[in-house]
Write a protein that holds these residues in place. Sequence first.
Motif, PDB file in Angstrom:
ATOM      1  N   ARG A   3      -8.229  16.572  18.466  1.00 30.04           N
ATOM      2  CA  ARG A   3      -8.504  16.256  17.063  1.00 30.04           C
ATOM      3  C   ARG A   3      -9.784  16.969  16.661  1.00 30.04           C
ATOM      4  N   TYR A   4      -9.702  17.754  15.582  1.00 25.12           N
ATOM      5  CA  TYR A   4     -10.853  18.489  15.103  1.00 25.12           C
ATOM      6  C   TYR A   4     -11.579  17.742  13.984  1.00 25.12           C
ATOM      7  N   TYR A   5     -10.906  16.755  13.382  1.00 23.38           N
ATOM      8  CA  TYR A   5     -11.439  16.037  12.242  1.00 23.38           C
ATOM      9  C   TYR A   5     -11.155  14.552  12.428  1.00 23.38           C
ATOM     10  N   ILE A   6     -11.922  13.696  11.748  1.00 24.67           N
ATOM     11  CA  ILE A   6     -11.671  12.259  11.810  1.00 24.67           C
ATOM     12  C   ILE A   6     -10.268  11.973  11.310  1.00 24.67           C
ATOM     13  N   SER A   7      -9.895  12.620  10.205  1.00 21.76           N
ATOM     14  CA  SER A   7      -8.532  12.483   9.689  1.00 21.76           C
ATOM     15  C   SER A   7      -8.176  13.750   8.934  1.00 21.76           C
ATOM     16  N   ALA A   8      -6.888  13.978   8.811  1.00 22.82           N
ATOM     17  CA  ALA A   8      -6.408  15.145   8.073  1.00 22.82           C
ATOM     18  C   ALA A   8      -6.662  14.952   6.580  1.00 22.82           C
ATOM     19  N   PRO A   9      -6.704  16.039   5.811  1.00 18.93           N
ATOM     20  CA  PRO A   9      -6.835  15.889   4.358  1.00 18.93           C
ATOM     21  C   PRO A   9      -5.679  15.052   3.812  1.00 18.93           C
ATOM     22  N   VAL A  10      -5.982  14.219   2.798  1.00 23.04           N
ATOM     23  CA  VAL A  10      -4.950  13.354   2.221  1.00 23.04           C
ATOM     24  C   VAL A  10      -4.933  13.472   0.704  1.00 23.04           C
ATOM     25  N   ASP A  11      -3.807  13.127   0.136  1.00 29.16           N
ATOM     26  CA  ASP A  11      -3.663  13.039  -1.317  1.00 29.16           C
ATOM     27  C   ASP A  11      -4.180  11.659  -1.706  1.00 29.16           C
ATOM     28  N   GLU A  12      -5.349  11.598  -2.325  1.00 31.96           N
ATOM     29  CA  GLU A  12      -5.974  10.314  -2.626  1.00 31.96           C
ATOM     30  C   GLU A  12      -5.217   9.516  -3.678  1.00 31.96           C
ATOM     31  N   ILE A  13      -4.481  10.170  -4.538  1.00 38.16           N
ATOM     32  CA  ILE A  13      -3.685   9.458  -5.538  1.00 38.16           C
ATOM     33  C   ILE A  13      -2.558   8.695  -4.839  1.00 38.16           C
ATOM     34  N   GLU A  14      -1.896   9.364  -3.918  1.00 35.78           N
ATOM     35  CA  GLU A  14      -0.835   8.715  -3.140  1.00 35.78           C
ATOM     36  C   GLU A  14      -1.407   7.599  -2.272  1.00 35.78           C
ATOM     37  N   LEU A  15      -2.561   7.845  -1.662  1.00 36.68           N
ATOM     38  CA  LEU A  15      -3.208   6.840  -0.833  1.00 36.68           C
ATOM     39  C   LEU A  15      -3.566   5.608  -1.667  1.00 36.68           C
ATOM     40  N   ALA A  16      -4.092   5.820  -2.859  1.00 36.45           N
ATOM     41  CA  ALA A  16      -4.463   4.698  -3.735  1.00 36.45           C
ATOM     42  C   ALA A  16      -3.248   3.831  -4.053  1.00 36.45           C
ATOM     43  N   ALA A  17      -2.115   4.452  -4.283  1.00 44.17           N
ATOM     44  CA  ALA A  17      -0.889   3.702  -4.556  1.00 44.17           C
ATOM     45  C   ALA A  17      -0.471   2.893  -3.323  1.00 44.17           C
ATOM     46  N   ASP A  18      -0.610   3.466  -2.131  1.00 45.69           N
ATOM     47  CA  ASP A  18      -0.260   2.760  -0.896  1.00 45.69           C
ATOM     48  C   ASP A  18      -1.166   1.553  -0.651  1.00 45.69           C
ATOM     49  N   VAL A  19      -2.424   1.664  -1.027  1.00 43.19           N
ATOM     50  CA  VAL A  19      -3.415   0.629  -0.764  1.00 43.19           C
ATOM     51  C   VAL A  19      -3.336  -0.519  -1.783  1.00 43.19           C
ATOM     52  N   ALA A  20      -2.867  -0.239  -2.976  1.00 44.77           N
ATOM     53  CA  ALA A  20      -2.929  -1.204  -4.087  1.00 44.77           C
ATOM     54  C   ALA A  20      -2.330  -2.569  -3.743  1.00 44.77           C
ATOM     55  N   SER A  21      -1.199  -2.603  -3.075  1.00 48.03           N
ATOM     56  CA  SER A  21      -0.576  -3.902  -2.777  1.00 48.03           C
ATOM     57  C   SER A  21      -1.414  -4.711  -1.787  1.00 48.03           C
ATOM     58  N   ALA A  22      -2.025  -4.047  -0.834  1.00 47.40           N
ATOM     59  CA  ALA A  22      -2.876  -4.759   0.129  1.00 47.40           C
ATOM     60  C   ALA A  22      -4.108  -5.327  -0.563  1.00 47.40           C
ATOM     61  N   VAL A  23      -4.645  -4.606  -1.526  1.00 46.66           N
ATOM     62  CA  VAL A  23      -5.812  -5.092  -2.267  1.00 46.66           C
ATOM     63  C   VAL A  23      -5.417  -6.293  -3.125  1.00 46.66           C
ATOM     64  N   ALA A  24      -4.235  -6.248  -3.720  1.00 40.18           N
ATOM     65  CA  ALA A  24      -3.771  -7.362  -4.550  1.00 40.18           C
ATOM     66  C   ALA A  24      -3.705  -8.657  -3.736  1.00 40.18           C
ATOM     67  N   GLU A  25      -3.360  -8.555  -2.465  1.00 39.39           N
ATOM     68  CA  GLU A  25      -3.305  -9.734  -1.600  1.00 39.39           C
ATOM     69  C   GLU A  25      -4.678 -10.351  -1.365  1.00 39.39           C
TER      70      GLU A  25
END
Length: 171
Positions: A3-25
């Motif tokens: 592993r050269y990086y902590i994490s690969a580059p991500v699409d933050e818009i898509e990530l925000a959508a994935d996280v939204a339901s967990a935050v709602a909880e």
Amino acid sequence: MSRYYISAPVDEIELAADVASAVAEMRESIPGSAALRDLARDRGLDFATMFFYQALRSAPLHRAFIDAVDSQPIEVDRSPVGAKILIVPALFYSNYPEAGADASLAGHIAQNCGFAVERIPIKSVGTIAENAAIINRFLEKEQAEKIWIFSVSKGTADFRVFLQKFSDCPA
């Protein structure tokens, strides 16, 4: 594979959508450090960071300030209709895809904004002259009326040499 990086580059818009339901909880509460550590371990650092960001934004304690900031006008430029983005990737783009040198993240975001996107298939470890010739052959066949070139690192040098050697290219 290393592993050269902590994490690969991500699409933050898509990530925000994935996280939204967990935050709602969380019901408008802010997670503590132990919960964030668990999230980072289980779902990754990017997920935990976005989770914390969204939880802060949804918490009543901060809502008035965030609403005031969000109410400020934003100037938005629109992409030209019918434009196509051609990506000239960087050195080693196919050897180490986790480095992001293929510009797939930028291409994915551009597609989500309505652009047609295509990567010019230069050699991952080709010389500048070889890749300039590949770019020339590719652009000779390109049919799009409007194109934007998005080059990454060494891909910019490849494209610059293309411009110098093949100035008569119709594209």
